[in-house]
Design a protein around this motif. Structure first.
Motif, PDB file in Angstrom:
ATOM      1  N   THR A 195      -0.305  48.758  64.022  1.00 54.70           N
ATOM      2  CA  THR A 195      -1.523  47.911  63.684  1.00 54.70           C
ATOM      3  C   THR A 195      -1.402  47.565  62.237  1.00 54.70           C
ATOM      4  OG1 THR A 195      -3.133  49.072  65.221  1.00 54.70           O
ATOM      5  CG2 THR A 195      -4.044  47.602  63.461  1.00 54.70           C
ATOM      6  N   ASP A 196      -1.443  48.209  61.320  1.00 55.33           N
ATOM      7  CA  ASP A 196      -1.115  48.068  60.032  1.00 55.33           C
ATOM      8  C   ASP A 196       0.050  46.972  59.611  1.00 55.33           C
ATOM      9  OD1 ASP A 196      -2.098  48.305  57.299  1.00 55.33           O
ATOM     10  OD2 ASP A 196      -0.555  49.510  56.877  1.00 55.33           O
ATOM     11  N   TYR A 197       1.185  47.308  60.385  1.00 47.90           N
ATOM     12  CA  TYR A 197       2.519  46.488  60.118  1.00 47.90           C
ATOM     13  C   TYR A 197       1.711  44.963  60.735  1.00 47.90           C
ATOM     14  CZ  TYR A 197       6.902  44.455  61.129  1.00 47.90           C
ATOM     15  OH  TYR A 197       8.231  43.780  61.051  1.00 47.90           O
ATOM     16  N   LEU A 198       1.432  45.033  61.826  1.00 51.02           N
ATOM     17  CA  LEU A 198       1.114  43.585  62.393  1.00 51.02           C
ATOM     18  C   LEU A 198       0.140  42.828  61.403  1.00 51.02           C
ATOM     19  CD1 LEU A 198       0.413  44.703  66.032  1.00 51.02           C
ATOM     20  CD2 LEU A 198       2.269  43.066  65.323  1.00 51.02           C
ATOM     21  N   GLU A 199      -0.747  43.616  60.632  1.00 48.05           N
ATOM     22  CA  GLU A 199      -1.850  42.955  59.835  1.00 48.05           C
ATOM     23  C   GLU A 199      -1.432  42.615  58.256  1.00 48.05           C
ATOM     24  OE1 GLU A 199      -5.990  44.951  61.794  1.00 48.05           O
ATOM     25  OE2 GLU A 199      -5.067  45.821  60.086  1.00 48.05           O
ATOM     26  N   GLY A 200      -0.157  43.213  58.173  1.00 52.87           N
ATOM     27  CA  GLY A 200       0.324  43.147  56.767  1.00 52.87           C
ATOM     28  C   GLY A 200       0.508  44.005  55.785  1.00 52.87           C
ATOM     29  N   ASP A 201       0.434  45.353  56.318  1.00 49.28           N
ATOM     30  CA  ASP A 201       0.747  46.589  55.771  1.00 49.28           C
ATOM     31  C   ASP A 201      -0.423  46.587  54.314  1.00 49.28           C
ATOM     32  OD1 ASP A 201       3.248  47.189  56.985  1.00 49.28           O
ATOM     33  OD2 ASP A 201       4.154  45.323  55.917  1.00 49.28           O
ATOM     34  N   HIS A 202      -1.530  46.469  54.756  1.00 43.16           N
ATOM     35  CA  HIS A 202      -2.748  46.502  53.831  1.00 43.16           C
ATOM     36  C   HIS A 202      -3.429  48.006  53.715  1.00 43.16           C
ATOM     37  CE1 HIS A 202      -6.151  46.552  56.622  1.00 43.16           C
ATOM     38  NE2 HIS A 202      -5.409  45.958  57.445  1.00 43.16           N
ATOM     39  N   TYR A 203      -3.202  48.649  54.793  1.00 42.38           N
ATOM     40  CA  TYR A 203      -3.857  50.303  54.425  1.00 42.38           C
ATOM     41  C   TYR A 203      -2.807  51.133  54.055  1.00 42.38           C
ATOM     42  CZ  TYR A 203      -6.659  53.935  55.941  1.00 42.38           C
ATOM     43  OH  TYR A 203      -7.458  55.152  55.874  1.00 42.38           O
ATOM     44  N   PHE A 204      -1.745  51.349  54.955  1.00 40.16           N
ATOM     45  CA  PHE A 204      -0.734  52.552  54.416  1.00 40.16           C
ATOM     46  C   PHE A 204       0.076  51.912  53.473  1.00 40.16           C
ATOM     47  CE2 PHE A 204      -1.813  53.305  58.807  1.00 40.16           C
ATOM     48  CZ  PHE A 204      -2.322  54.845  58.501  1.00 40.16           C
ATOM     49  N   ARG A 205       0.167  52.722  52.486  1.00 39.74           N
ATOM     50  CA  ARG A 205       1.083  52.181  51.260  1.00 39.74           C
ATOM     51  C   ARG A 205       2.918  52.389  51.618  1.00 39.74           C
ATOM     52  NH1 ARG A 205       0.371  56.152  46.362  1.00 39.74           N
ATOM     53  NH2 ARG A 205      -1.675  55.249  46.780  1.00 39.74           N
ATOM     54  N   ILE A 206       3.258  51.105  51.388  1.00 35.31           N
ATOM     55  CA  ILE A 206       4.783  51.089  51.739  1.00 35.31           C
ATOM     56  C   ILE A 206       5.636  50.950  50.443  1.00 35.31           C
ATOM     57  CG2 ILE A 206       4.318  50.093  54.030  1.00 35.31           C
ATOM     58  CD1 ILE A 206       5.207  47.510  52.768  1.00 35.31           C
ATOM     59  N   SER A 207       7.060  51.266  50.586  1.00 35.34           N
ATOM     60  CA  SER A 207       7.763  51.145  49.530  1.00 35.34           C
ATOM     61  C   SER A 207       9.143  50.399  49.794  1.00 35.34           C
ATOM     62  CB  SER A 207       8.414  52.575  49.154  1.00 35.34           C
ATOM     63  OG  SER A 207       8.916  53.295  49.978  1.00 35.34           O
ATOM     64  N   ARG A 208       9.243  50.071  51.254  1.00 38.15           N
ATOM     65  CA  ARG A 208      10.026  48.928  51.541  1.00 38.15           C
ATOM     66  C   ARG A 208       9.621  48.318  52.859  1.00 38.15           C
ATOM     67  NH1 ARG A 208      12.072  51.379  56.257  1.00 38.15           N
ATOM     68  NH2 ARG A 208      11.573  53.858  56.531  1.00 38.15           N
ATOM     69  N   PRO A 209      10.249  46.943  53.073  1.00 38.40           N
ATOM     70  CA  PRO A 209       9.591  46.152  54.268  1.00 38.40           C
ATOM     71  C   PRO A 209      10.204  47.060  55.570  1.00 38.40           C
ATOM     72  CG  PRO A 209      11.156  44.856  52.863  1.00 38.40           C
ATOM     73  CD  PRO A 209      11.277  46.470  52.294  1.00 38.40           C
ATOM     74  N   ALA A 210       9.096  47.004  56.443  1.00 38.42           N
ATOM     75  CA  ALA A 210       9.164  47.457  57.899  1.00 38.42           C
ATOM     76  C   ALA A 210       9.006  49.031  57.649  1.00 38.42           C
ATOM     77  CB  ALA A 210      10.567  47.012  58.685  1.00 38.42           C
ATOM     78  N   GLN A 211       8.732  49.448  56.758  1.00 38.86           N
ATOM     79  CA  GLN A 211       8.349  51.107  56.624  1.00 38.86           C
ATOM     80  C   GLN A 211       7.429  51.448  57.693  1.00 38.86           C
ATOM     81  OE1 GLN A 211       7.183  52.601  52.791  1.00 38.86           O
ATOM     82  NE2 GLN A 211       7.982  54.640  53.298  1.00 38.86           N
ATOM     83  N   ASN A 212       6.198  50.707  57.805  1.00 37.97           N
ATOM     84  CA  ASN A 212       5.395  50.886  58.693  1.00 37.97           C
ATOM     85  C   ASN A 212       5.625  50.763  60.202  1.00 37.97           C
ATOM     86  OD1 ASN A 212       3.027  51.865  57.418  1.00 37.97           O
ATOM     87  ND2 ASN A 212       2.379  49.784  56.758  1.00 37.97           N
ATOM     88  N   LEU A 213       6.493  49.915  60.492  1.00 32.11           N
ATOM     89  CA  LEU A 213       7.276  49.810  61.890  1.00 32.11           C
ATOM     90  C   LEU A 213       8.205  51.234  62.062  1.00 32.11           C
ATOM     91  CD1 LEU A 213       7.672  48.245  64.181  1.00 32.11           C
ATOM     92  CD2 LEU A 213       9.565  47.064  63.222  1.00 32.11           C
ATOM     93  N   ASP A 214       8.674  51.369  61.129  1.00 30.47           N
ATOM     94  CA  ASP A 214       9.622  52.498  61.344  1.00 30.47           C
ATOM     95  C   ASP A 214       8.656  53.814  61.627  1.00 30.47           C
ATOM     96  OD1 ASP A 214      12.236  51.530  61.119  1.00 30.47           O
ATOM     97  OD2 ASP A 214      12.138  51.857  58.911  1.00 30.47           O
ATOM     98  N   ARG A 215       7.630  53.784  61.051  1.00 29.49           N
ATOM     99  CA  ARG A 215       6.720  55.144  60.737  1.00 29.49           C
ATOM    100  C   ARG A 215       6.146  55.170  62.338  1.00 29.49           C
ATOM    101  NH1 ARG A 215       3.744  53.572  55.309  1.00 29.49           N
ATOM    102  NH2 ARG A 215       4.906  55.291  53.881  1.00 29.49           N
ATOM    103  N   ALA A 216       5.629  53.775  62.850  1.00 35.18           N
ATOM    104  CA  ALA A 216       5.289  53.659  64.153  1.00 35.18           C
ATOM    105  C   ALA A 216       6.314  54.154  65.307  1.00 35.18           C
ATOM    106  CB  ALA A 216       4.766  52.286  64.510  1.00 35.18           C
ATOM    107  N   ARG A 217       7.510  53.548  65.029  1.00 32.28           N
ATOM    108  CA  ARG A 217       8.710  53.888  65.956  1.00 32.28           C
ATOM    109  C   ARG A 217       8.647  55.539  66.231  1.00 32.28           C
ATOM    110  NH1 ARG A 217      12.270  49.056  64.546  1.00 32.28           N
ATOM    111  NH2 ARG A 217      11.816  47.227  65.927  1.00 32.28           N
ATOM    112  N   THR A 218       8.838  56.169  64.979  1.00 32.88           N
ATOM    113  CA  THR A 218       8.966  57.756  64.991  1.00 32.88           C
ATOM    114  C   THR A 218       7.854  58.440  65.872  1.00 32.88           C
ATOM    115  OG1 THR A 218      10.154  57.665  62.716  1.00 32.88           O
ATOM    116  CG2 THR A 218       9.008  59.553  63.440  1.00 32.88           C
ATOM    117  N   GLN A 219       6.288  57.797  65.733  1.00 33.82           N
ATOM    118  CA  GLN A 219       5.419  58.350  66.414  1.00 33.82           C
ATOM    119  C   GLN A 219       5.768  58.240  67.730  1.00 33.82           C
ATOM    120  OE1 GLN A 219       3.222  60.577  64.540  1.00 33.82           O
ATOM    121  NE2 GLN A 219       4.531  59.925  63.040  1.00 33.82           N
ATOM    122  N   PHE A 220       6.173  57.019  68.327  1.00 34.14           N
ATOM    123  CA  PHE A 220       6.303  56.827  69.639  1.00 34.14           C
ATOM    124  C   PHE A 220       7.557  57.599  70.222  1.00 34.14           C
ATOM    125  CE2 PHE A 220       4.373  52.290  68.737  1.00 34.14           C
ATOM    126  CZ  PHE A 220       3.339  52.849  68.492  1.00 34.14           C
TER     127      PHE A 220
END
Length: 366
Positions: A321-346
């Protein structure tokens, strides 16, 4: 929130009813939400923890501190009844000089203070299975000690925090709005979540049917929220009570499994390196049920397995959700980090689904 100046630090420290004159103050710990400091007594023989509460995250610090005070007061009585040491086995709030549980500084910041629990450590990751077992025992004890607490009297410090159907609705809203134009590139991940919409309702439906009880839950059961005695190596105190509120035992159990029963980084880009560890699941289940199990029905124990799956799925949904909304909630240090986080959980969810029957057998075993 405003930057913390030396004058504000001193103003806050002077507001609390410390039992000694205070001296040096310095930052402490690795927390990312609140600002934490250690306050030394001027004679260097004692120290205290002082925190500025993040009111961007926790909008109502008065209700938050009411929760903390009620829960720790209840725990003190339970610990004393067992002949324990409440100065070490639960957090102890130090009131202000006016007898209040928190202080509001001249910049509007909200502060609290605790007795420092000496000769303890907290773990940042699972070094060995004994550590994981110890953490499980400690969270189980926390659950056991609070079994008789009227959970419904607590405030929700973050509303619908582990309400998985609500998290699903937020996910669908993010897909529909597609603020960053990213939905087309994550069609597989979106389909993964949608195919599990019915699962999102399992625990809340069990609660609504009175099949499992409402409990006091910690809601952030990471390893580093347990203090471990340096000498005995036993877990003695659960800390970071900001998210203590009404919930389900499955939430706390499941979040620990999500965090600890895997062998990879949360943002691992290579999903071939992500594995759900059934052995670590068994280690944690054995430890948790050894202390919490006496207050739980068979149905509630079975719900723990759903907790492991759903807390992992929910966390993945939140990252996506945060990746789709523009990474405004979870702090990121690189592009697509939240997507990698989501994929790991899945990927972990898939592992749990494959091992679901084995997980149920482990719960029944203990």
């Amino acid at each position: 929130m405003n930057a913390i100046t030396e004058n504000i630090l001193r103003e806050a420290a002077d507001a609390f009813a410390f039992d000694r004159t205070t001296g040096e103050i310095s930052r402490y710990g690795e927390g990312h939400i609140n600002d934490t400091f250690v306050v030394w007594a001027s004679d260097k023989c004692k120290r205290y923890i002082m925190q500025r509460i993040n009111t961007d995250t926790f909008k109502n610090p008065k209700e938050l501190m009411e929760n903390v005070c009620h829960v720790t007061g209840f725990l003190r009585k339970a610990i004393l009844e067992k002949g324990g040491d409440p100065e070490r086995e639960t957090l102890n709030v130090i009131p202000t000089k006016e007898g209040k549980p928190f202080y509001t500084d001249s910049d509007g910041g909200t502060w609290r203070a605790y007795i420092f629990v000496e000769d303890t450590v907290c773990l940042q990751k699972v070094e060995n299975e004994n550590d994981f077992y110890t953490v499980a025992e400690t969270f189980g004890t926390f659950q056991n000690q609070l079994a008789a607490f009227p959970a419904a009297t607590l405030h929700e410090t973050i509303v619908k925090f582990h309400d998985t159907p609500t998290r699903y609705q937020n996910f669908e809203k993010a897909v529909a709005e597609d603020a960053m134009g990213r939905a087309k590139d994550v069609a597989d991940e979106i389909a993964f979540v949608r195919s599990r919409e019915a699962d999102c309702h399992v625990l809340v439906d069990m609660l609504s049917k009175n099949e499992i009880p409402l409990r006091v839950t910690h809601n952030d059961t990471k390893l580093n929220n347990v203090l471990i005695d340096k000498t005995s190596k036993k877990g003695i105190c659960v800390i970071d009570l900001d998210t203590v509120m009404p919930g389900l035992a499955a939430y706390d159990f499941g979040d620990s499994i999500r965090f600890g029963a895997n062998d990879c980084a949360e943002d691992e880009p290579d999903q071939n390196k992500v594995h759900f560890d059934l052995h670590l699941f068994e280690v944690f289940a054995k430890g948790f049920l050894s202390t919490a199990g006496a207050t739980m029905s068979e149905q509630e124990k079975s719900s723990l397995v759903w907790g492991a799956k759903l807390m992992t799925l929910e966390c993945g949904m939140r990252f996506l959700t945060d990746y789709l909304e523009g990474d405004h909630y979870f702090r990121i240090s690189r592009p697509a980090q939240n997507l990698d986080r989501a994929r790991t959980q899945f990927t972990l969810v898939k592992g749990m689904e494959a091992a679901f029957a084995d997980m149920m057998r482990i719960i029944q075993k203990y």
